[in-house]
Each structure stands twice: as structure tokens, then as C-alpha cells.
Design a protein around this motif. Structure first.
Motif, mmCIF file in Angstrom:
data_model
loop_
_atom_site.group_PDB
_atom_site.id
_atom_site.type_symbol
_atom_site.label_atom_id
_atom_site.label_comp_id
_atom_site.label_asym_id
_atom_site.label_seq_id
_atom_site.Cartn_x
_atom_site.Cartn_y
_atom_site.Cartn_z
ATOM 1 N N TRP A 39 -27.890 -15.229 -29.124
ATOM 2 C CA TRP A 39 -27.681 -15.627 -27.476
ATOM 3 C C TRP A 39 -26.423 -16.058 -27.231
ATOM 4 O O TRP A 39 -25.990 -15.159 -26.575
ATOM 5 C CB TRP A 39 -28.321 -16.816 -27.327
ATOM 6 N N GLN A 40 -25.562 -15.383 -28.618
ATOM 7 C CA GLN A 40 -24.071 -15.331 -27.817
ATOM 8 C C GLN A 40 -23.807 -14.670 -27.555
ATOM 9 O O GLN A 40 -22.486 -14.103 -26.459
ATOM 10 C CB GLN A 40 -23.520 -16.490 -28.985
ATOM 11 N N GLU A 41 -24.469 -13.247 -28.220
ATOM 12 C CA GLU A 41 -24.138 -12.468 -27.920
ATOM 13 C C GLU A 41 -23.981 -11.640 -26.129
ATOM 14 O O GLU A 41 -23.758 -11.369 -26.050
ATOM 15 C CB GLU A 41 -24.403 -10.984 -28.933
ATOM 16 N N THR A 42 -25.424 -12.342 -26.315
ATOM 17 C CA THR A 42 -26.284 -11.662 -24.739
ATOM 18 C C THR A 42 -25.560 -12.537 -23.723
ATOM 19 O O THR A 42 -25.219 -11.870 -22.704
ATOM 20 C CB THR A 42 -27.356 -12.411 -24.531
ATOM 21 N N HIS A 43 -25.236 -13.768 -23.875
ATOM 22 C CA HIS A 43 -24.294 -14.091 -23.108
ATOM 23 C C HIS A 43 -23.206 -13.692 -22.941
ATOM 24 O O HIS A 43 -22.582 -13.976 -21.613
ATOM 25 C CB HIS A 43 -24.380 -16.031 -23.801
ATOM 26 N N THR A 44 -22.297 -13.293 -23.629
ATOM 27 C CA THR A 44 -21.260 -12.871 -23.270
ATOM 28 C C THR A 44 -21.282 -11.520 -23.103
ATOM 29 O O THR A 44 -20.486 -11.059 -21.703
ATOM 30 C CB THR A 44 -20.019 -12.181 -24.961
ATOM 31 N N LEU A 45 -22.145 -10.103 -22.887
ATOM 32 C CA LEU A 45 -22.743 -9.046 -22.270
ATOM 33 C C LEU A 45 -23.337 -9.537 -21.085
ATOM 34 O O LEU A 45 -22.338 -8.828 -20.518
ATOM 35 C CB LEU A 45 -24.065 -8.411 -22.855
ATOM 36 N N LEU A 46 -23.656 -10.821 -20.883
ATOM 37 C CA LEU A 46 -24.548 -10.241 -19.250
ATOM 38 C C LEU A 46 -23.279 -10.856 -18.746
ATOM 39 O O LEU A 46 -22.768 -11.016 -17.616
ATOM 40 C CB LEU A 46 -25.057 -12.073 -18.840
#
Length: 175
Positions: A50-57
Motif C-alpha cells: 500500500w505504501q508503494e502504491t500510495h507513493t506512486l499515486l
């Protein structure tokens, strides 16, 4: 957030005698929103995916915590869908209204309404600060599209880009 918006609307119409009551309620709601945001940030940071996806978004101009949290919660499939599937799940795919020889207008419908709601507000920001979305929006308006139709097309394009970003693990790029 909806309660805050409702309270802001009530405050505008309120008499001077009860504006203070609305102000107290707005302060309370502000504190509650901050608590929820902190809890969401804590939960997202506890799961590395989730953290990776949040950072990407969040690398995309116009996408903030609110949109990123909503996409994580309401669209866990993000990154594993085709562009048509993501548009349909977000309620941004145009569907025809044809019957026999009658050709009706194409309209968006269905999908997950919370995503569409936050994307609308995000796109209002993105068409001002995101050069790719600004160019796309202006091109559609100059071609004669209604502003809301152009805005919806930008929302669909943004979701397609975000889906590709998550799928490939690549942050936002102007190219």
C-alpha cells in the motif's frame, strides 16, 4: 468530509446569532478529519504494498492523500486492470443508449461513485497544475466539447495513467 461540506453550506445561510455554533461544529469536524487522515496514513504505512502504491499515486500532479487513500480503499484492483476495465469500474466508461434505429447519447454510468467523486475534485486541480491534463482538457474544449464532458475525459485519462503507473511501478513522468 460530506458533513463538513454540509456544515459549511449551513453556515453560509445562518443568521449571525448561530454562526458561532456552526463554527464550533466545523472545528470539531476538522479535528475528526485529521484523526481519520492520521489513521489512514498509519494503516497505509503498515503495509509495504500500500505504501508503494500510495507513493506512486502521489507523484502525479493533482493527486493528493485524499485521492490516493480513496483509490487504495475503493479500487484495490488498480494496476491489474486494462484501461477499459479501470474506466468501467470507476464509472467513467461511456455507454450508448441506442434502441433499434435510434441513436442516443453516450453517457457514463455505474461504477464506484466514491472514486468518481474524488477524481472530479482532483481533476479540477489537475487541469490547472498538471501540464498533460491542461493540454488535453484545452484541446477538447477547443474542439467544441462541453467542459464537463472534457473534464470526464480527463478523469478517464488520469485513471488510465494511474493504472499504468501502478502496474509498471513507474512514478509520474511528463514524457
Amino acid at each position: 468530509m460530506e458533513a463538513r461540506t454540509q456544515e459549511l453550506n449551513r453556515k453560509q445561510k445562518a443568521t449571525t446569532a448561530i454562526k458561532a455554533m456552526h463554527e464550533r461544529m466545523l472545528n470539531f469536524l476538522k479535528k475528526e478529519i485529521e484523526k481519520v487522515d492520521d489513521q489512514l496514513a498509519e494503516e497505509v504505512s503498515s503495509v509495504s504494498e500500500w505504501q508503494e502504491t500510495h507513493t506512486l499515486l502521489k507523484t502525479a500532479p493533482g493527486i493528493g492523500d485524499g485521492v490516493a487513500f480513496t483509490l487504495l480503499g475503493e479500487l484495490p484492483e488498480l494496476g491489474s486492470l486494462t484501461s477499459r476495465q479501470v474506466a468501467a469500474l470507476c464509472g467513467l466508461a461511456p455507454y450508448n443508449k441506442d434502441s433499434g434505429s435510434m441513436k442516443g447519447k453516450r453517457r457514463i454510468r455505474g461504477g464506484r461513485a466514491p472514486i468518481r467523486t474524488v477524481l472530479y475534485m482532483a481533476m479540477m486541480s489537475a487541469i490547472q497544475y498538471n501540464p498533460i491534463m491542461t493540454k488535453f482538457y484545452n484541446r477538447l474544449v477547443e474542439a467544441g466539447k462541453h467542459k464537463k464532458v472534457a473534464l470526464t475525459a480527463c478523469m478517464r485519462k488520469m485513471m488510465t495513467i494511474l493504472n499504468a503507473m501502478v502496474r509498471t511501478g513507474q512514478p509520474w513522468s511528463e514524457a
